[in-house]
Design a protein around this motif. Structure first.
Motif, PDB file in Angstrom:
ATOM      1  N   LYS A  43      72.457  42.064  51.031  1.00 22.22           N
ATOM      2  CA  LYS A  43      73.330  41.740  52.274  1.00 22.22           C
ATOM      3  C   LYS A  43      71.922  40.619  53.273  1.00 22.22           C
ATOM      4  O   LYS A  43      72.558  40.015  54.195  1.00 22.22           O
ATOM      5  CB  LYS A  43      73.918  43.003  52.666  1.00 22.22           C
ATOM      6  CG  LYS A  43      74.956  42.665  54.167  1.00 22.22           C
ATOM      7  CD  LYS A  43      75.354  43.913  54.354  1.00 22.22           C
ATOM      8  CE  LYS A  43      75.167  45.137  54.385  1.00 22.22           C
ATOM      9  NZ  LYS A  43      75.808  46.277  55.475  1.00 22.22           N
ATOM     10  N   ARG A  44      70.808  41.428  53.906  1.00 18.08           N
ATOM     11  CA  ARG A  44      70.159  40.943  54.505  1.00 18.08           C
ATOM     12  C   ARG A  44      69.391  39.769  54.207  1.00 18.08           C
ATOM     13  O   ARG A  44      69.030  38.556  55.167  1.00 18.08           O
ATOM     14  CB  ARG A  44      68.904  42.079  54.639  1.00 18.08           C
ATOM     15  CG  ARG A  44      69.239  43.277  55.174  1.00 18.08           C
ATOM     16  CD  ARG A  44      68.358  43.582  55.556  1.00 18.08           C
ATOM     17  NE  ARG A  44      68.182  45.423  55.306  1.00 18.08           N
ATOM     18  CZ  ARG A  44      67.723  46.503  55.167  1.00 18.08           C
ATOM     19  NH1 ARG A  44      66.234  46.083  54.385  1.00 18.08           N
ATOM     20  NH2 ARG A  44      67.763  47.430  55.953  1.00 18.08           N
ATOM     21  N   PHE A  66      72.009  46.621  47.396  1.00 16.21           N
ATOM     22  CA  PHE A  66      72.753  45.893  48.132  1.00 16.21           C
ATOM     23  C   PHE A  66      73.127  45.693  49.009  1.00 16.21           C
ATOM     24  O   PHE A  66      72.737  44.351  49.701  1.00 16.21           O
ATOM     25  CB  PHE A  66      74.508  46.656  48.089  1.00 16.21           C
ATOM     26  CG  PHE A  66      74.927  47.683  48.806  1.00 16.21           C
ATOM     27  CD1 PHE A  66      75.356  47.444  50.481  1.00 16.21           C
ATOM     28  CD2 PHE A  66      74.176  49.128  48.158  1.00 16.21           C
ATOM     29  CE1 PHE A  66      74.594  48.988  51.236  1.00 16.21           C
ATOM     30  CE2 PHE A  66      74.426  49.849  48.568  1.00 16.21           C
ATOM     31  CZ  PHE A  66      75.022  50.163  50.377  1.00 16.21           C
ATOM     32  N   GLU A  67      71.565  46.623  49.394  1.00 16.31           N
ATOM     33  CA  GLU A  67      71.278  46.317  51.348  1.00 16.31           C
ATOM     34  C   GLU A  67      70.268  44.943  51.267  1.00 16.31           C
ATOM     35  O   GLU A  67      70.389  44.106  51.824  1.00 16.31           O
ATOM     36  CB  GLU A  67      70.177  47.263  51.831  1.00 16.31           C
ATOM     37  CG  GLU A  67      72.044  47.938  51.887  1.00 16.31           C
ATOM     38  CD  GLU A  67      72.342  48.255  53.622  1.00 16.31           C
ATOM     39  OE1 GLU A  67      72.071  47.617  54.143  1.00 16.31           O
ATOM     40  OE2 GLU A  67      73.667  48.665  53.434  1.00 16.31           O
ATOM     41  N   HIS A 112      70.992  37.101  52.437  1.00 18.31           N
ATOM     42  CA  HIS A 112      72.468  36.095  53.233  1.00 18.31           C
ATOM     43  C   HIS A 112      72.976  36.360  54.176  1.00 18.31           C
ATOM     44  O   HIS A 112      73.584  36.032  54.894  1.00 18.31           O
ATOM     45  CB  HIS A 112      73.695  36.371  51.761  1.00 18.31           C
ATOM     46  CG  HIS A 112      73.666  36.326  50.820  1.00 18.31           C
ATOM     47  ND1 HIS A 112      73.205  37.157  49.586  1.00 18.31           N
ATOM     48  CD2 HIS A 112      73.692  35.216  49.904  1.00 18.31           C
ATOM     49  CE1 HIS A 112      73.280  36.648  48.734  1.00 18.31           C
ATOM     50  NE2 HIS A 112      73.135  35.269  48.680  1.00 18.31           N
TER      51      HIS A 112
END
Length: 109
Positions: A106-107, A102-103, A109
């Motif tokens: 997140k990066r 998920f990290e 987007h």
């Protein structure tokens, strides 16, 4: 390929019979399910995953039936090993908690 239904661990709940998407198992009234169509097994692990008693063993790599039994040396730790590896069941840590993908999203987007 599904190899073992443990006669000592299985409670006859038939969850594996219902979880199998291709109908490999056959319910036995008053007994434990039997592997009726082993050659049809697609090694999806759904039966082992949903078995609440860790009474099943699916061989991850098998070109055909393997000669394993519940009494074979080293088999006991294999029973329900897929379910344990992903963290399903009481007292087990979900492996989803270890996933940090998920990290990356997140990066991005």
């Amino acid at each position: 390929m599904i190899e073992i239904v443990s006669a000592t661990r299985c409670t006859g709940c038939n969850i594996c019979v219902h979880a199998c998407p291709i109908n490999v198992f056959e319910a036995v009234p008053g007994g434990i399910p039997r592997i009726a169509r082993q050659d049809d097994c697609q090694t999806c692990f759904m039966c082992e995953l949903y078995c609440p008693e860790d009474a099943l063993y699916v061989a991850p790599v098998a070109d055909g039936p393997v000669t394993l039994s519940e009494q074979s040396p080293g088999v006991a730790p294999l029973m329900g090993s897929y379910r344990a590896a992903i963290g399903w069941g009481k007292g087990r840590l979900s492996t989803a908690e270890q996933d940090a993908s998920f990290e990356l999203l997140k990066r991005a987007h």
